[in-house]
Design an enzyme around this catalytic site. Structure first.
Site, PDB file in Angstrom:
ATOM      1  N   SER A 256       1.113  -5.356  -2.221  1.00  0.00           N
ATOM      2  CA  SER A 256      -0.144  -5.371  -2.913  1.00  0.00           C
ATOM      3  C   SER A 256      -1.041  -5.226  -1.862  1.00  0.00           C
ATOM      4  O   SER A 256      -0.896  -5.276  -0.671  1.00  0.00           O
ATOM      5  CB  SER A 256      -0.355  -6.684  -3.505  1.00  0.00           C
ATOM      6  OG  SER A 256      -1.711  -6.939  -3.819  1.00  0.00           O
TER       7      SER A 256
ATOM      8  N   LYS B 213       5.386 -10.008  -7.954  1.00  0.00           N
ATOM      9  CA  LYS B 213       4.095  -9.232  -7.801  1.00  0.00           C
ATOM     10  C   LYS B 213       3.615  -8.969  -9.152  1.00  0.00           C
ATOM     11  O   LYS B 213       2.474  -8.804  -9.293  1.00  0.00           O
ATOM     12  CB  LYS B 213       4.769  -7.687  -7.328  1.00  0.00           C
ATOM     13  CG  LYS B 213       3.777  -6.439  -7.272  1.00  0.00           C
ATOM     14  CD  LYS B 213       2.430  -6.772  -6.292  1.00  0.00           C
ATOM     15  CE  LYS B 213       1.416  -5.694  -6.633  1.00  0.00           C
ATOM     16  NZ  LYS B 213       1.448  -4.635  -6.740  1.00  0.00           N
TER      17      LYS B 213
ATOM     18  N   HIS C 104       1.298 -11.857  -9.587  1.00  0.00           N
ATOM     19  CA  HIS C 104       0.431 -11.473  -8.680  1.00  0.00           C
ATOM     20  C   HIS C 104      -0.964 -10.633  -9.360  1.00  0.00           C
ATOM     21  O   HIS C 104      -1.871 -11.001  -9.404  1.00  0.00           O
ATOM     22  CB  HIS C 104       0.620 -10.935  -7.641  1.00  0.00           C
ATOM     23  CG  HIS C 104      -0.674 -10.218  -6.505  1.00  0.00           C
ATOM     24  ND1 HIS C 104      -1.024  -9.182  -7.039  1.00  0.00           N
ATOM     25  CD2 HIS C 104      -1.149 -10.594  -5.611  1.00  0.00           C
ATOM     26  CE1 HIS C 104      -1.904  -8.794  -6.279  1.00  0.00           C
ATOM     27  NE2 HIS C 104      -1.963  -9.517  -5.404  1.00  0.00           N
ATOM     28  N   ASN C 105      -0.241  -9.676 -10.118  1.00  0.00           N
ATOM     29  CA  ASN C 105      -1.111  -8.808 -10.635  1.00  0.00           C
ATOM     30  C   ASN C 105      -1.773  -9.484 -12.047  1.00  0.00           C
ATOM     31  O   ASN C 105      -3.034  -9.201 -12.229  1.00  0.00           O
ATOM     32  CB  ASN C 105      -0.454  -7.561 -11.226  1.00  0.00           C
ATOM     33  CG  ASN C 105      -0.182  -6.372  -9.910  1.00  0.00           C
ATOM     34  OD1 ASN C 105      -0.408  -6.894  -8.787  1.00  0.00           O
ATOM     35  ND2 ASN C 105      -0.379  -5.179 -10.280  1.00  0.00           N
TER      36      ASN C 105
ATOM     37  N   GLU D 252      -4.396 -11.739 -10.708  1.00  0.00           N
ATOM     38  CA  GLU D 252      -5.478 -10.495 -10.261  1.00  0.00           C
ATOM     39  C   GLU D 252      -6.402 -10.059 -11.639  1.00  0.00           C
ATOM     40  O   GLU D 252      -7.563 -10.114 -11.459  1.00  0.00           O
ATOM     41  CB  GLU D 252      -4.787  -9.342  -9.526  1.00  0.00           C
ATOM     42  CG  GLU D 252      -5.974  -8.146  -9.485  1.00  0.00           C
ATOM     43  CD  GLU D 252      -5.122  -6.817  -8.895  1.00  0.00           C
ATOM     44  OE1 GLU D 252      -4.008  -7.075  -8.014  1.00  0.00           O
ATOM     45  OE2 GLU D 252      -5.352  -5.789  -9.217  1.00  0.00           O
TER      46      GLU D 252
HETATM   47  P1  NDP Z   1       0.152   8.299  -6.971  1.00  0.00           P
HETATM   48  O1  NDP Z   1       0.065   9.022  -8.292  1.00  0.00           O
HETATM   49  O2  NDP Z   1      -0.846   8.303  -6.164  1.00  0.00           O
HETATM   50  O3  NDP Z   1       1.469   9.061  -6.078  1.00  0.00           O
HETATM   51  C1  NDP Z   1       2.681   9.294  -6.883  1.00  0.00           C
HETATM   52  C2  NDP Z   1       3.589   9.815  -6.093  1.00  0.00           C
HETATM   53  O4  NDP Z   1       4.934  10.191  -6.639  1.00  0.00           O
HETATM   54  C3  NDP Z   1       3.409  11.148  -5.443  1.00  0.00           C
HETATM   55  O5  NDP Z   1       3.780  11.241  -4.192  1.00  0.00           O
HETATM   56  C4  NDP Z   1       4.291  12.151  -6.392  1.00  0.00           C
HETATM   57  O6  NDP Z   1       4.279  13.476  -5.973  1.00  0.00           O
HETATM   58  C5  NDP Z   1       5.143  11.382  -6.820  1.00  0.00           C
HETATM   59  N1  NDP Z   1       5.851  11.634  -8.132  1.00  0.00           N
HETATM   60  C6  NDP Z   1       5.406  11.418  -9.347  1.00  0.00           C
HETATM   61  N2  NDP Z   1       6.252  11.833 -10.184  1.00  0.00           N
HETATM   62  C7  NDP Z   1       7.272  12.190  -9.794  1.00  0.00           C
HETATM   63  C8  NDP Z   1       8.603  12.632 -10.342  1.00  0.00           C
HETATM   64  N3  NDP Z   1       8.748  12.860 -11.163  1.00  0.00           N
HETATM   65  N4  NDP Z   1       9.434  12.737  -9.317  1.00  0.00           N
HETATM   66  C9  NDP Z   1       9.249  12.619  -7.889  1.00  0.00           C
HETATM   67  N5  NDP Z   1       8.065  12.298  -7.356  1.00  0.00           N
HETATM   68  C10 NDP Z   1       7.190  12.178  -8.178  1.00  0.00           C
HETATM   69  O7  NDP Z   1       0.841   6.987  -7.269  1.00  0.00           O
HETATM   70  P2  NDP Z   1       0.315   5.403  -6.336  1.00  0.00           P
HETATM   71  O8  NDP Z   1       0.679   5.988  -4.898  1.00  0.00           O
HETATM   72  O9  NDP Z   1      -0.999   4.856  -6.486  1.00  0.00           O
HETATM   73  O10 NDP Z   1       1.708   4.429  -6.866  1.00  0.00           O
HETATM   74  C11 NDP Z   1       2.945   4.472  -6.397  1.00  0.00           C
HETATM   75  C12 NDP Z   1       3.456   3.227  -6.836  1.00  0.00           C
HETATM   76  O11 NDP Z   1       3.058   2.247  -6.077  1.00  0.00           O
HETATM   77  C13 NDP Z   1       3.395   2.886  -8.334  1.00  0.00           C
HETATM   78  O12 NDP Z   1       4.758   2.394  -9.001  1.00  0.00           O
HETATM   79  C14 NDP Z   1       2.249   2.058  -8.407  1.00  0.00           C
HETATM   80  O13 NDP Z   1       2.478   1.203  -9.333  1.00  0.00           O
HETATM   81  C15 NDP Z   1       2.397   1.391  -7.037  1.00  0.00           C
HETATM   82  N6  NDP Z   1       1.187   0.673  -6.593  1.00  0.00           N
HETATM   83  C16 NDP Z   1       0.221   1.306  -6.541  1.00  0.00           C
HETATM   84  C17 NDP Z   1      -1.227   0.694  -5.928  1.00  0.00           C
HETATM   85  C18 NDP Z   1      -2.291   1.248  -6.054  1.00  0.00           C
HETATM   86  O14 NDP Z   1      -3.157   0.662  -5.645  1.00  0.00           O
HETATM   87  N7  NDP Z   1      -2.549   2.712  -6.145  1.00  0.00           N
HETATM   88  C19 NDP Z   1      -0.827  -0.983  -5.472  1.00  0.00           C
HETATM   89  C20 NDP Z   1       0.358  -1.357  -5.419  1.00  0.00           C
HETATM   90  C21 NDP Z   1       1.539  -0.412  -5.970  1.00  0.00           C
HETATM   91  P3  NDP Z   1       3.473  14.712  -6.299  1.00  0.00           P
HETATM   92  O15 NDP Z   1       2.609  15.091  -5.181  1.00  0.00           O
HETATM   93  O16 NDP Z   1       4.644  15.674  -6.130  1.00  0.00           O
HETATM   94  O17 NDP Z   1       2.892  14.615  -7.795  1.00  0.00           O
END
Ligand code: NDP
Length: 476
Positions: free
Chosen positions: A136, A190, A193-194, A197
């Site tokens: 988080s 988590k 937590h959400n 939130e």
């Molecule tokens: P993003 O959308 O910013 O990034 C997603 C990533 O996953 C990219 O690198 C993307 O690659 C990759 N991806 C998407 N689809 C596939 C696929 N089918 N196969 C392989 N790779 C794939 O997401 P976030 O970074 O925001 O979130 C990632 C995780 O973290 C999620 O589970 C989210 O819920 C969790 N999270 C997010 C928070 C936030 O504030 N954003 C906070 C806490 C947890 P590509 O570049 O090729 O699209």
């Protein structure tokens, strides 16, 4: 885990260089750990490495999963930071043939805890090893110190704990990275937590509504109020950012930013997961339910518009003096305590149901820094839960005293809001929960009588005497 390894390979790998993954990778590199990264879209991997500045020396960009695996020292540890759900299963399936049984996959996304349970059970049978960790703090937290909630086999957690502790937020020097229990325990915490939130944000939005619509205050004045509250009992990241967003001006129109943002809230499902599980466990979290409900209804703009056309605009300005700002602050303090009391009770119930030794005081501790719900109050919650983790937080002397001082204000705000047509669902449901939780003689005797009348379900007598059915005769 040492900071350098003898093979010159990376100490950890990471898949998914999106918002969270890229920041986490930079954080890991900055703490001195060599990291190999892979992303589905290769151009993203190279752009990331090129933009890493002096940290690039610690980062190995790779173009295929096989290259990623080859770049990491054995036994390998690989973090997945990809969207929750099928993508995680696909990545595990793609990695499995490339990894040894003792290698470790760490799902750091927002997985549904039951998915993590399933993946942990699969891993125990066919390998590789598996940890589910909740992270988080959003983008900023991932870069400079998130709060980390771990679940899985303890020895696997211990293996990567030095890296996770190093990158986590610190509260007075103590890392906000804690092992919560087996399998999905970390992702469960988590999720709650959400959920908390959601409720915390909703209550802040509800008092914003009272100030805006009931008291006729503009965004700048409201910002000042939040700023003041942030110096008191309500000190928290969410109050701090609420002050900041209320003060912000839209560069396009010169109006307050809040006045140009459409009132339709999004969600990704963790709040919904929390309330579904709360219902399964019969450990209700009404403030969180109300917050999810509010987001759902916010999305129905057309229906709300139709409602307003028929019934008139609900919010009317309250008579001057109906509610003052101190009363509003106290109402929010009471609402916040009740919401956290519900959340911790839910985690306790899950621990009992799933056989997880949920460390409630440690959960309060791990939320004190790095995460979105960090606040001054969490330190007092950690103390109260250390005193007695099995007692509902609202009964801990510190919080019971605070509630005695503030529940009257919550009552006033909820009553005034109801009389003036201002929706405050989270505050109101928190109050209803409080009143139920402090009423020894409830009205469930009527429910039992009704159930016995139509279904012969029986009841217990207060005097402990014989006879578990009422004299309903032919009406029953
Ligand atoms: P993003 O959308 O910013 O990034 C997603 C990533 O996953 C990219 O690198 C993307 O690659 C990759 N991806 C998407 N689809 C596939 C696929 N089918 N196969 C392989 N790779 C794939 O997401 P976030 O970074 O925001 O979130 C990632 C995780 O973290 C999620 O589970 C989210 O819920 C969790 N999270 C997010 C928070 C936030 O504030 N954003 C906070 C806490 C947890 P590509 O570049 O090729 O699209």
């Amino acid at each position: 885990m040492t900071e350098e390894n003898t093979e010159g390979r990376a100490q950890i790998g990471l898949i998914g260089l999106g918002t969270m993954g890229s920041m986490l990778a930079l954080n890991i590199a900055e703490k001195g750990f060599a990291i190999a990264v892979w992303n589905r879209t290769t151009t993203v991997t190279h752009a990331f490495a090129a933009g890493a500045g002096e940290l690039a020396a610690k980062i190995t960009p790779t173009d295929s999963l096989a290259d990623l695996v080859a770049a990491i020292a054995r036994p390998r540890a690989i973090i997945l930071m990809v969207p929750a759900g099928q993508v995680v299963d696909d990545e595990i399936a793609a990695l499995r043939p490339l990894l040894d049984k003792d290698d470790l996959i760490i799902d750091a996304g927002n997985a549904l805890f039951s998915d993590t349970n399933r993946r942990a059970a699969d891993a125990a049978i066919q390998g590789p090893r598996f940890l589910g960790i909740g992270v988080s703090g959003g983008e900023e937290g991932a870069r400079h110190g998130p709060s980390i909630m771990g679940g899985g086999v303890r020895a696997d957690w211990d293996r990567v704990e030095p890296i996770l502790s190093a990158i986590s937020a610190k509260y007075q020097g103590i890392p906000c990275a804690t092992y919560m229990g087996e399998a999905g325990a970390g992702h469960f915490v988590k999720s709650v937590h959400n959920g908390i939130e959601y409720a915390d944000m909703q209550m802040i939005a509800e008092v914003y509504g009272v100030m805006r619509d009931g008291m006729g205050m503009d965004a700048v004045a409201i910002s000042g109020v939040y700023d003041g509250w942030n110096k008191g009992v309500l000190q928290s990241y969410l109050i701090e950012i609420s002050a900041a967003v209320a003060a912000a001006i839209d560069p396009k129109t010169g109006s307050a930013m809040l006045d140009v943002i459409l009132d339709r809230a999004g969600q990704k499902g963790t709040g919904r997961w929390t309330i579904i599980e709360a219902q399964q466990l019969a450990a209700p979290v009404p403030a969180i339910e109300a917050a999810v409900l509010a987001r759902n209804l916010s999305a129905r703009l057309d229906e709300r518009r139709a409602g307003e056309a028929v019934f008139g605009a609900a919010p009317v300005k309250m008579a001057v003096g109906t509610i003052d700002l101190t009363t509003l602050e106290q109402a929010l303090i009471a609402g916040k305590i009740l919401c956290y009391a519900q959340g911790f009770a839910l985690i306790g119930a899950a621990g009992r149901e799933f056989g997880w030794a949920m460390p409630l005081p440690d959960i309060a501790r791990v939320w004190r820094e790095g995460c979105i719900i960090r606040s001054g109050m969490l330190n007092d919650m950690a103390t109260a839960l250390t005193d007695d983790p099995n007692r509902n937080l609202m009964l801990a002397p510190f919080f019971a005293d605070l509630l005695k001082q503030t529940h009257g204000a919550l009552r006033k705000v909820v009553a005034a809001a109801a009389l003036n047509g201002l929706p405050v669902p989270a505050l109101a449901s928190g109050l209803a929960w409080f009143d139920m939780m402090r009423t020894e003689r409830s009205t469930a005797n009527m429910i039992q009588a009704q159930r016995d009348f139509f279904g012969a379900h029986g009841f217990e007598r207060m005097d402990g005497g014989e006879g578990k059915h009422g004299p309903w005769g032919s009406h029953g």
